[in-house]
Design an enzyme around this catalytic site. Structure first.
Site, PDB file in Angstrom:
ATOM      1  N   ARG A  51       0.851  -1.410   0.013  1.00  0.00           N
ATOM      2  CA  ARG A  51       0.024  -0.029  -0.068  1.00  0.00           C
ATOM      3  C   ARG A  51       0.723   1.262  -0.104  1.00  0.00           C
ATOM      4  NH1 ARG A  51      -3.508  -1.351   5.112  1.00  0.00           N
ATOM      5  NH2 ARG A  51      -1.763  -2.293   5.946  1.00  0.00           N
ATOM      6  N   ASP A  53       0.307   5.678   0.828  1.00  0.00           N
ATOM      7  CA  ASP A  53      -0.864   6.438   1.474  1.00  0.00           C
ATOM      8  C   ASP A  53      -1.188   7.639   0.790  1.00  0.00           C
ATOM      9  OD1 ASP A  53      -0.508   4.985   4.071  1.00  0.00           O
ATOM     10  OD2 ASP A  53       1.110   6.372   4.806  1.00  0.00           O
ATOM     11  N   ARG A 199       8.993   7.865   5.857  1.00  0.00           N
ATOM     12  CA  ARG A 199       8.775   9.108   6.059  1.00  0.00           C
ATOM     13  C   ARG A 199       9.266   9.567   7.179  1.00  0.00           C
ATOM     14  NH1 ARG A 199       2.418   9.564   5.057  1.00  0.00           N
ATOM     15  NH2 ARG A 199       2.821  11.513   5.938  1.00  0.00           N
TER      16      ARG A 199
END
Length: 248
Positions: A51, A53, A199
Site C-alpha cells: 500500500r 498512503d 517518512r
C-alpha cells in the site's frame, strides 16, 4: 487463465491511497474498474506489492491480475492506459508464472524521498517535493544514516498504527543524491518497510542535519523501540515507491 505482472506509475496527489476504500478515490479502485470494463465485469481484482498512503507517488508499483482475455503482451499497455485516468499509467505488462505474487514474491523495495532546501517556495512542485528551507549539514545526515543500515527492530521509526508485530527489517543502502540545485533525493533500499517508516526516517534524518539531534543518538533511538524518540513524520508528497525487486 493467464497471470500478468504490471509495473504502474501514478501521481498520488488526488488519491486517498493505493488500497481500495469504501469512500475515497484509490489507485486500486481505478485500475480494477478499468480492467472490469475490458472484461465486461464490475471489476477485476488486482494485487499490489504493498500500500501507499494518500499523497504518495509511485514510479514502479507492481501489481498482478489474472485474465482469460487473449491480448498480446505488447497491446495490454495501450489497451489499459486508454481507459485509465491521466494520473495513473501502466508502464509494462508481461506474462507471469501462475505462482507469481506481487506482494509475497517481492524480495525488496526502493523508496525515494525528494526535499527542496531552496529559500524560495516553488508552487509548481508543491505536490511532489517537500519544501524544507533550512540549512542542512549533509555530513551529519550521512553519519546518522549509517546507524540505520543493517538489520534492526524499527519500532521507533514506524507509526503507532502499524499492525504487524514483527518490526525487524533490513536496510541495505541509504543514499542522499543531489538531483538539482538545492534539491536532494533520499534513497532507501531494503527488504521491506513498515507503515510510515520511510517518512519517519526522513524526518529524523532532517533533524540530525538541522542540528536538532546528534547523529550518535540514532542507536539509542533504535534500541528504545519508542516512536516518541524519533523525529516527525515527513509529508507524504515527497515520497515515491521507486522500484520493487524480485528474483528475476
Amino acid at each position: 487463465m493467464q497471470r500478468y505482472k504490471c509495473i504502474v506509475a501514478y501521481d498520488g496527489t488526488q488519491f486517498s491511497g493505493y488500497q481500495i476504500q469504501p469512500n475515497g478515490r484509490t489507485v486500486q479502485g481505478e485500475i480494477e474498474k478499468t480492467l472490469g470494463k475490458m472484461h465486461k465485469k464490475d471489476c477485476v481484482q488486482i494485487t499490489g506489492s504493498g500500500r501507499t498512503d494518500a499523497g504518495v507517488h509511485a514510479v514502479g508499483q507492481v501489481i498482478h491480475f489474472d485474465s482469460e482475455l487473449n491480448i498480446p503482451e505488447e497491446r495490454w499497455v495501450k489497451a489499459i492506459n486508454g481507459q485509465l485516468p491521466e494520473d495513473i499509467a501502466i508502464q509494462s505488462v508481461e506474462r507471469a508464472e501462475e505462482d507469481f505474487h506481487a506482494r509475497f514474491s517481492a524480495k525488496g523495495k526502493e523508496y525515494r524521498y525528494k526535499v527542496s532546501l531552496s529559500k524560495r517556495k516553488n508552487p509548481l512542485i508543491r505536490n511532489y517535493v517537500y519544501h524544507y528551507p533550512y540549512p542542512l549539514d549533509m555530513e551529519a545526515v550521512q553519519e546518522a544514516s549509517r546507524f540505520l543500515i543493517g538489520t534492526h527492530d524499527f519500532t521507533s521509526f514506524c507509526s503507532a498504527k502499524t499492525e504487524v508485530e514483527d518490526k525487524v527489517r533490513t536496510i541495505s543502502a541509504i543514499n542522499v543524491l543531489e538531483t538539482d540545485q538545492d534539491e536532494y533525493t533520499f534513497q532507501f533500499i531494503g527488504n521491506g518497510f513498515l507503515y510510515n517508516m520511510v517518512r519517519i526516517l526522513v524526518g529524523t534524518l532532517l533533524d540530525s542535519g538541522a542540528g536538532k539531534l546528534n547523529p550518535k543518538e540514532f542507536p539509542k533511538i533504535l534500541k528504545s523501540k519508542n516512536r516518541d524518540m524519533a523525529g516527525k513524520t515527513a509529508p507524504a508528497k515527497g515520497l515515491y515507491l521507486w522500484k520493487v525487486m524480485y528474483d528475476n
